[in-house]
Enzyme design. Structure first.
Site, PDB file in Angstrom:
ATOM      1  N   LYS A  91       0.667  -1.193   0.277  1.00 52.10           N
ATOM      2  CA  LYS A  91      -0.004   0.003  -0.243  1.00 52.10           C
ATOM      3  C   LYS A  91       0.988   1.187  -0.041  1.00 52.10           C
ATOM      4  O   LYS A  91       1.904   1.438   0.701  1.00 52.10           O
ATOM      5  CB  LYS A  91      -1.056  -0.004   1.172  1.00 52.10           C
ATOM      6  CG  LYS A  91      -2.045   0.992   1.420  1.00 52.10           C
ATOM      7  CD  LYS A  91      -2.833   0.719   2.605  1.00 52.10           C
ATOM      8  CE  LYS A  91      -4.056   1.914   2.492  1.00 52.10           C
ATOM      9  NZ  LYS A  91      -4.915   1.481   3.957  1.00 52.10           N
ATOM     10  N   SER A 166      -9.375   2.712   2.397  1.00 52.23           N
ATOM     11  CA  SER A 166      -8.522   3.162   1.840  1.00 52.23           C
ATOM     12  C   SER A 166      -7.415   2.074   1.176  1.00 52.23           C
ATOM     13  O   SER A 166      -6.409   2.662   0.513  1.00 52.23           O
ATOM     14  CB  SER A 166      -7.378   4.227   2.682  1.00 52.23           C
ATOM     15  OG  SER A 166      -6.906   3.142   3.832  1.00 52.23           O
ATOM     16  N   SER A 190     -10.426   0.294   6.566  1.00 49.98           N
ATOM     17  CA  SER A 190      -9.735   0.179   5.244  1.00 49.98           C
ATOM     18  C   SER A 190      -9.176  -0.967   4.816  1.00 49.98           C
ATOM     19  O   SER A 190      -8.641  -0.962   3.634  1.00 49.98           O
ATOM     20  CB  SER A 190      -8.466   1.265   5.500  1.00 49.98           C
ATOM     21  OG  SER A 190      -9.077   2.730   5.605  1.00 49.98           O
TER      22      SER A 190
END
Length: 481
Positions: A91, A166, A190
């Protein structure tokens, strides 16, 4: 319900949609090389990523060198890690040595860290090969993946919809076969919301299961790192590599990661499951409610005793909002004062809210946080082993909408109001998995959330695995590939 067949593709696609567990086995038995696995994934990324924008920074030369080294190590009969030769994506909130890490912000568009974060270090130590970074909202704020550096990431089941966030880029990369291993993080959902929107598995582990030695609030229980997977077994394999104690993190759980490599099967006969009602008036899209409620019979078919029951989540409303704003102000307050126009409106408002907080506000939030923790542990005590509820309150929404402002006639003022089914659970600190739970009539994925007792992460994965095996929803692949 029978799962849809895999989308037909090239021979390379068959490698890319192989389970991480099987891919690791084939590499270990020399039926597939690390270089072959990498080449297949890079080819698919080149073909599919332009449609969805999940992978935002690629390092093919670095990955090729690592894959060659992995094959050479195997030829020398060196000891291999559990993820040996598997491509992995990180990420873009996670710092990666020598690889651009933007945090989805123009302030960091050219930032290249000198060190790996712990989760990256552990994945590499386990033998995974970094192929690149996955897209995320600006500083991970919000469950809609878009930013001014790379743009938006599209949902692979409907390119006009959001993938959530996210860890949105990670969920899409997995769903599209771009990587078998993807890490992420979760404060308000997320790891779970994007899993729900993209028909993959997301898991928020117990705080300290994946230690955060660099966390500025070392004793905070809101945020955690973790991972996603195309199946529970794949996720458990990755989890076995990234979990384990670290002396620099005070909340670190002193249990080895290897425990997550155990078989996931178990009997659920007589296990008591609490089924959500309405979380104290939280609105749900009727499509989500119907799909999740329709799966109650699946748990009953596994032998579970299912009853409608839920605790009072009122303290979560107080604690999560205040502590999240406080955390945002601490993380970004100094830069916000210098570059106020560099932050999106929703994050700017949250930072400003955090900067206005008083000692009394923080005290009130901490007291409420203790209340919701004790209340939820008592609820999942002797009577219930699991709590089941929808992951998200709505199916994937329009990609041009920053966040839903209304669900089922209830209007929202804040950009996190539509995510309560996730952040209520975050406030408890308990482990929670989002597993594919079905599809709307339009073909949009819906996730089902399974919450377990305090620090009983493996138990949550066992239940998620049993549900996954009983339903098969996760086998349905997006047509975009």
């Amino acid at each position: 319900m029978a799962a849809a067949p895999l989308v037909e593709g090239t021979a390379d696609d068959s490698v890319c949609f192989m389970s991480a567990v099987e891919m690791a086995r084939l590499i270990r038995t020399k039926k597939l090389s690390a270089r072959e696995a990498l080449a297949a994934h890079l080819e698919l990324i080149e073909r599919v990523n332009p449609k969805v924008n999940a992978m935002v920074t690629l390092v093919p030369e670095m990955a090729a060198a690592a894959a060659a080294k992995a094959d050479e190590r195997q030829a020398r009969k060196e000891t291999l890690g559990p993820l040996h030769g598997l491509p992995a994506a990180h990420k873009d909130l996670v710092e990666t040595r020598g690889i651009r890490t933007t945090f989805g912000s123009l302030l960091y568009k050219d930032y290249v860290p000198a060190e790996d974060d712990l989760i990256v270090e552990r994945l590499r130590r386990a033998g995974a090969i970094t192929i690149g970074k996955t897209n995320t909202p600006e500083f991970g704020a919000g469950s809609q993946t878009f930013n001014k550096v790379f743009g938006a990431t599209h949902n692979p089941y409907d390119l006009a919809k959001t993938c959530g966030g996210s860890s949105g880029g990670a969920a899409v990369a997995l769903a599209c076969g771009m990587t078998p291993v993807a890490d992420g993080s979760d404060t308000g959902g997320s790891l779970r919301n994007p899993a729900s929107f993209c028909n993959v598995v997301g898991f928020r582990p117990s705080i300290g299961r994946v230690p955060s030695p660099k966390a500025p609030f070392a004793w905070s229980t809101l945020s955690t790192s973790g991972c996603l997977g195309r199946s529970v077994a794949d996720l458990a394999l990755a989890l076995s590599a990234i979990t384990g104690p670290d002396s620099r993190a005070p909340l670190s759980i002193n249990e080895p990661g290897e425990r997550f490599a155990r078989p996931l099967g178990r009997s659920f006969k007589g296990v008591r499951v609490a089924w959500f009602k309405d979380l104290g008036g939280v609105p749900f899209d009727p499509r989500v409610r119907a799909i999740v409620d329709g799966q109650r019979r699946t748990f009953e078919s596994l032998g579970c005793i299912v009853e409608e029951a839920e605790p009072d989540f009122a303290p979560a409303e107080i604690s999560f909002r205040i502590l999240r704003a406080w955390s945002s102000a601490n993380a970004h307050g100094a830069q916000f004062r210098e570059h106020p126009d560099a932050f999106k409106d929703t994050l700017k408002a949250e930072i400003e809210e955090g900067l206005r907080l008083t000692v009394r506000d923080i005290t009130r939030a901490e007291i409420a946080h203790g209340q919701i923790w004790r209340r939820f542990q008592a609820f999942l005590g002797d009577k219930y082993e699991y709590f089941v509820l929808p992951t998200s309150q709505t199916p994937p929404f329009d990609i041009n909408t920053p966040y839903p402002t209304e669900i089922a006639g209830v209007k929202f003022d804040n950009y996190i109001d539509w995510m309560k089914s996730c952040w209520y659970i975050s406030a408890t600190g308990n482990p929670a998995a989002s597993v594919p739970g079905g599809f709307t009539a339009e073909g949009l994925p819906v996730g089902l959330q399974i919450v377990g007792r305090n620090q009983e992460d493996f138990s949550v994965l066992q239940m998620a695995h049993a549900f996954e095996e009983a339903t098969g929803f996760g086998k349905r692949r997006p047509g975009v590939v």
